[in-house]
Design an enzyme around this catalytic site. Sequence first.
Site, PDB file in Angstrom:
ATOM      1  CB  CYS A  78      -1.692   1.211   6.270  1.00  0.00           C
ATOM      2  SG  CYS A  78      -1.261   0.528   4.667  1.00  0.00           S
ATOM      3  CD  GLU A  87      -1.576   4.147   3.487  1.00  0.00           C
ATOM      4  OE1 GLU A  87      -1.266   3.322   2.610  1.00  0.00           O
ATOM      5  OE2 GLU A  87      -2.748   4.506   3.689  1.00  0.00           O
ATOM      6  CG  ASP A 135     -16.577   0.559 -36.136  1.00  0.00           C
ATOM      7  OD1 ASP A 135     -17.213   0.762 -37.184  1.00  0.00           O
ATOM      8  OD2 ASP A 135     -16.505   1.374 -35.201  1.00  0.00           O
ATOM      9  CG  LEU A 143     -22.698   4.470 -26.638  1.00  0.00           C
ATOM     10  CD1 LEU A 143     -22.220   5.433 -27.723  1.00  0.00           C
ATOM     11  CD2 LEU A 143     -21.896   4.679 -25.349  1.00  0.00           C
ATOM     12  NE  ARG A 193      -4.234  -1.171 -32.784  1.00  0.00           N
ATOM     13  CZ  ARG A 193      -5.548  -1.026 -32.581  1.00  0.00           C
ATOM     14  NH1 ARG A 193      -6.123  -1.624 -31.559  1.00  0.00           N
ATOM     15  NH2 ARG A 193      -6.253  -0.272 -33.392  1.00  0.00           N
ATOM     16  CB  THR A 211     -19.743  -1.342 -32.641  1.00  0.00           C
ATOM     17  OG1 THR A 211     -20.715  -0.327 -32.479  1.00  0.00           O
ATOM     18  CG2 THR A 211     -18.366  -0.730 -32.645  1.00  0.00           C
ATOM     19  CG  HIS A 216      -2.073  -0.976   1.062  1.00  0.00           C
ATOM     20  ND1 HIS A 216      -3.039  -1.154   2.012  1.00  0.00           N
ATOM     21  CD2 HIS A 216      -2.402  -1.806   0.032  1.00  0.00           C
ATOM     22  CE1 HIS A 216      -3.924  -2.052   1.602  1.00  0.00           C
ATOM     23  NE2 HIS A 216      -3.551  -2.467   0.400  1.00  0.00           N
TER      24      HIS A 216
HETATM   25  C1  AOF Z   1      -4.420   1.712   2.258  1.00  0.00           C
HETATM   26  N1  AOF Z   1      -3.464   2.087   1.391  1.00  0.00           N
HETATM   27  O1  AOF Z   1      -2.596   2.157  -0.645  1.00  0.00           O
HETATM   28  C2  AOF Z   1      -4.697   1.171  -0.404  1.00  0.00           C
HETATM   29  C3  AOF Z   1      -5.736   0.843   0.506  1.00  0.00           C
HETATM   30  O2  AOF Z   1      -6.169  -6.547  -0.294  1.00  0.00           O
HETATM   31  P1  AOF Z   1      -5.404  -5.378   0.215  1.00  0.00           P
HETATM   32  O3  AOF Z   1      -4.601  -5.654   1.437  1.00  0.00           O
HETATM   33  O4  AOF Z   1      -4.569  -4.714  -0.868  1.00  0.00           O
HETATM   34  O5  AOF Z   1      -6.489  -4.303   0.685  1.00  0.00           O
HETATM   35  C4  AOF Z   1      -7.344  -3.673  -0.232  1.00  0.00           C
HETATM   36  C5  AOF Z   1      -8.210  -2.673   0.488  1.00  0.00           C
HETATM   37  O6  AOF Z   1      -7.372  -1.746   1.190  1.00  0.00           O
HETATM   38  C6  AOF Z   1      -9.078  -1.835  -0.427  1.00  0.00           C
HETATM   39  O7  AOF Z   1     -10.351  -2.390  -0.602  1.00  0.00           O
HETATM   40  C7  AOF Z   1      -9.172  -0.523   0.334  1.00  0.00           C
HETATM   41  O8  AOF Z   1     -10.133  -0.619   1.349  1.00  0.00           O
HETATM   42  C8  AOF Z   1      -7.794  -0.424   0.968  1.00  0.00           C
HETATM   43  N2  AOF Z   1      -6.857   0.228   0.078  1.00  0.00           N
HETATM   44  N3  AOF Z   1      -5.571   1.161   1.801  1.00  0.00           N
HETATM   45  O9  AOF Z   1      -4.235   1.861   3.453  1.00  0.00           O
HETATM   46  C9  AOF Z   1      -3.542   1.834   0.093  1.00  0.00           C
HETATM   47  N4  AOF Z   1      -4.802   0.865  -1.718  1.00  0.00           N
HETATM   48 ZN    ZN Z   2      -3.084  -0.249   3.789  1.00  0.00          ZN
END
Ligand code: AOF
Ligand code: ZN
Length: 362
Positions: free
Chosen positions: A100, A64, A215, A306, A222, A211, A62
């Site tokens: 965290c 932090e 298309d 859409l 890419r 589409t 994460h």
């Molecule tokens: C944070 N810092 O950078 C993020 C958070 O499965 P995990 O452990 O990666 O947890 C995912 C969950 O953590 C996500 O659903 C959200 O609640 C939180 N994300 N929290 O402290 C981070 N990305």
């Molecule tokens: Zn976290």
Amino acid sequence: MAEINPDAPALAAGEQRFLRRCFQLARLGAGSVSPNPMVGAVLAYDNRIIGEGWHQRYGEAHAEVQAIRAVARADRNLTPRSTLYCALEPCFHHGKTPPCVDLILEQKIPRVVVSSIDPNPLTGGQSVAKLRAAGVEVIARALEAEGRSLNRAFFTWMTQKRPYIILKWAQSADGYLGRAAERTPISGPLAQRLVHRWRSEVDAILVGAKTARTDNPRLDNRWYSGKSPLRVALDFSGKIPGNAHLLDDSMPTWILGGKRPGQWKNTTFLPLAGAGPDLDWIPFLLEKLHAGNRAILLVEGGAYTLRQFLDNGCWDEIRVLENPVRLGGGIAAPRVPESARLETSGLIGTDRVEIWLLSEAW
Ligand code: AOF
Ligand code: ZN
């Protein structure tokens, strides 16, 4: 969710800068962290950033953790005297990574500034409470509107349990998507590159059967760095030709329609019971995407598809690219609903880009 500072505090300009730096870092995770939020974190001592980081990849460290790890050896003694700025409330729970909030306590960080509160019920304000109970000064909900807007896809995903839906189309200056039954290039090269960037940032991309036939799109990314999303095409009546790019089995693809004969490695057929375009296929698709952990859906057309999303009020964001070319006729572009609010408008090369959001939402 626990009630936290009902009145969002005013932050000093220098502190706003650090928090906006968190938002900027967070965006570097676009396309790599979904269905997690984009999060950036900054550790600052005496007006100087000593560590910064962001959540780079789903399942990995994460923001932090990255910011604290990034502090140079010579500055480590400053960590217990610094302020940690976070784009989102630090997590409280053991997920794929440890909480965290515990790391912050271990590191004896005395002050934390948080933008939005994590809507994940496993955290949901509990980290702010835990830090405060441990004597950490916490400023919560700082620049909250910006923090929520940054992670509007994540908020939608968490609270509504469905992917965030972005409708996108390119139109001529006189309001046409293209000539009938004929692939009509509209956007300039820079706008096309922007579309590929958007593709890199979403988890799935959808087109309708017409589409897919007219298309013959590849629907991959890419022209920009990063990944390609899951391709999804409607094929209720099985009319997409077998040699279409979407049926080349070259990358993960879902076809909403009956199974075709043959061996398929990357292609999944999702038949709707009593298949037909009038059936409630949108909830069916959203449910499948949710179950498949796909948190952001980009709908790239065509007109019918859409309109189905627009008429059912199934959208969160609309992106329109308009090229100065005039077609003088053809398939009329949809109209942006009255309920939309213009968030961004600018030029990319020759084309105007407009991003519209639901008025009340963000
Ligand atoms: C944070 N810092 O950078 C993020 C958070 O499965 P995990 O452990 O990666 O947890 C995912 C969950 O953590 C996500 O659903 C959200 O609640 C939180 N994300 N929290 O402290 C981070 N990305
Ligand atoms: Zn976290």
